[in-house]
Design an enzyme around this catalytic site. Structure first.
Site, PDB file in Angstrom:
ATOM      1  CD1 TRP A  91     -10.492   4.484  -0.845  1.00 23.46           C
ATOM      2  CD2 TRP A  91      -8.898   4.594  -2.458  1.00 23.46           C
ATOM      3  NE1 TRP A  91     -10.741   5.622  -1.427  1.00 23.46           N
ATOM      4  CE2 TRP A  91      -9.759   5.646  -2.676  1.00 23.46           C
ATOM      5  CE3 TRP A  91      -7.777   4.447  -3.429  1.00 23.46           C
ATOM      6  CZ2 TRP A  91      -9.681   6.607  -3.496  1.00 23.46           C
ATOM      7  CZ3 TRP A  91      -7.710   5.596  -4.246  1.00 23.46           C
ATOM      8  CH2 TRP A  91      -8.666   6.549  -4.423  1.00 23.46           C
ATOM      9  CG  ASP A 144      -4.351   4.052   2.332  1.00 25.16           C
ATOM     10  OD1 ASP A 144      -4.113   5.056   2.661  1.00 25.16           O
ATOM     11  OD2 ASP A 144      -5.048   3.760   1.139  1.00 25.16           O
ATOM     12  CE  LYS A 156      -8.509  11.088   1.527  1.00 19.63           C
ATOM     13  NZ  LYS A 156      -9.611  11.424   0.647  1.00 19.63           N
TER      14      LYS A 156
HETATM   15  N1  PMP Z   1      -6.232   5.695   0.120  1.00 16.88           N
HETATM   16  C1  PMP Z   1      -7.291   5.991   0.466  1.00 16.88           C
HETATM   17  C2  PMP Z   1      -7.764   5.586   1.489  1.00 16.88           C
HETATM   18  C3  PMP Z   1      -7.895   7.225  -0.052  1.00 16.88           C
HETATM   19  O1  PMP Z   1      -9.011   7.962   0.350  1.00 16.88           O
HETATM   20  C4  PMP Z   1      -7.218   7.960  -1.238  1.00 16.88           C
HETATM   21  C5  PMP Z   1      -7.879   9.154  -1.951  1.00 16.88           C
HETATM   22  N2  PMP Z   1      -8.962   9.432  -1.529  1.00 16.88           N
HETATM   23  C6  PMP Z   1      -6.223   7.440  -1.805  1.00 16.88           C
HETATM   24  C7  PMP Z   1      -5.457   6.211  -1.022  1.00 16.88           C
HETATM   25  C8  PMP Z   1      -5.489   7.904  -2.877  1.00 16.88           C
HETATM   26  O2  PMP Z   1      -4.942   9.176  -2.519  1.00 16.88           O
HETATM   27  P1  PMP Z   1      -4.139   9.904  -3.852  1.00 16.88           P
HETATM   28  O3  PMP Z   1      -5.510  10.519  -4.593  1.00 16.88           O
HETATM   29  O4  PMP Z   1      -3.615  11.212  -3.152  1.00 16.88           O
HETATM   30  O5  PMP Z   1      -3.258   9.159  -4.585  1.00 16.88           O
END
Ligand code: PMP
Length: 360
Positions: free
Chosen positions: A102, A172, A196
């Site tokens: 991520w 994040d 989550k």
């Molecule tokens: N950052 C993290 C730490 C994630 O776990 C996720 C999704 N699993 C995201 C960003 C991306 O999220 P989204 O699919 O809502 O854009």
């Protein structure tokens, strides 16, 4: 109804009392005779919900008054672009810490919008650890330092907030927001996608220090401009009202359960028990540096990967859903967010032990 424990990484299990409450008032919300999803976002009832949800979140997280809370759309991924689009104007540069999928994704997106550098990476350790703070090559003039405080895929979690001096810290926190108390004043921006610990997909919370908001930009799309969204109380256009409503119920549930201290205690107990079971066996293994093992996303591999399919089949038969690890790493991943009861972890451990006895 089938009794299931859902270990999905997100969209994920939500607290049962929240779902029951939403079910009870599904057709008649607040005596309006309408579902909350049928009510105008500009109605006084919905505005009251929005204000109360923000007050509850501020209370739960202890958000200082010089921070704005934005309820936005576009998922956490939209923030990978919005942060650099808003903060890197005027040719500034930003530092990124790579600790897994991520944070790397966020960096790649940011490259499209401004100058970014990798200040530290655990790539050589296969992202199974966090680079020591003393090795970070930070630029003291950077517009911000960016990191992902819980890497959902690798199962790697920062256990403390890194000190980056006066440079604004952007985190994040999507996959561990609201699972522990944090000192919000240490951050410039906190990003938290909803699916989550917060609610259904469709919402992303942005907690931003006011001095980073700036003034409305002449060229940014208005929905991607923090100043525009802040000036319009996150209601420049129609927000995802149903997701917001569930998030509001989740904040109340957290308060009723004893707040973030209680969430943290539960997370320590759940993850501690699961890691102890993994470590005690010769059959399962967790590859993450013990200092940074995630309390939310517990990964494990089986001694023989040929047994993965069988394990998932037996888990499903026992009502344990969505344990398959991310396609990029394989093995298993148990995502155990705030809503996961201890009984779910106990059931998983029982299954793991039985499986090991049969196949180990
Ligand atoms: N950052 C993290 C730490 C994630 O776990 C996720 C999704 N699993 C995201 C960003 C991306 O999220 P989204 O699919 O809502 O854009």
């Amino acid at each position: 109804m089938k009794n299931v424990y859902n270990f999905a990484p997100g969209p994920a299990m939500l607290p049962r009392p929240v779902m029951k409450k939403a079910q009870e008032e599904f057709l008649d919300w607040n005596g309006t005779g309408m579902s909350v999803m049928e009510v105008s976002h500009r109605s006084k009832e919905f505005i009251a919900l929005a204000e109360e949800s923000e007050a509850d979140l501020r209370d739960v997280l202890g958000i200082p008054s010089n921070y704005k809370v934005l309820f936005m759309q576009g998922g956490a991924t939209s923030q990978f672009a919005m942060v650099p689009m808003n903060l890197l104007q005027g040719g500034k540069s930003a530092d990124y810490i790579h600790t897994g999928s991520w944070s790397v994704k966020a960096y790649k997106e940011a490259q499209r919008h401004g100058k970014v550098r990798v200040a530290a990476t655990s790539k050589e350790q296969n992202y199974m650890t966090i680079p020591e703070r003393s090795t970070w090559q930070l630029d003291k003039d950077a517009a911000y330092v960016y990191y992902c405080s819980n890497e959902t895929i690798g199962g790697v979690e920062f256990q403390s907030i890194p000190d980056v001096g006066a440079v604004p810290l952007v985190a994040d926190m999507t996959s561990h927001a609201l699972s522990r108390p944090i000192d919000v004043s240490k951050f410039g921006i906190i990003i938290a996608g909803s699916q989550k610990n917060i609610g259904p997909a469709g919402l992303v919370l942005v907690i931003i220090r006011e001095d980073l908001i700036g003034t409305e930009s002449a060229h940014l799309p208005s929905l991607l401009d923090y100043a525009h969204m802040a000036a319009n109380e996150s209601m420049s256009n129609t927000p995802p009202t149903f997701s917001w409503y569930i998030a509001a119920l989740v904040f109340k549930w957290i308060k009723a359960e004893g707040g973030l201290k209680a969430m943290e205690q539960n997370a320590i107990k759940r993850s501690g028990k699961l890691y102890a079971a993994i470590d005690a066996s010769g059959f399962y293994q967790n590859p993450v540096d013990k200092r940074y093992r995630s309390r939310m996303n517990v990964t494990f591999t089986l001694k023989d990967a040929n047994l993965d399919g069988k394990f998932l089949q037996e888990a499903k038969a026992a009502g344990l859903e969505a344990l398959k690890g991310h396609r990029s790493v394989g093995g298993m991943r148990a995502s155990i967010y705030n809503a996961m009861p201890m009984e779910g972890v106990d059931a998983l451990i029982t299954l793991m032990q039985e499986f090991e006895r049969k196949h180990g």
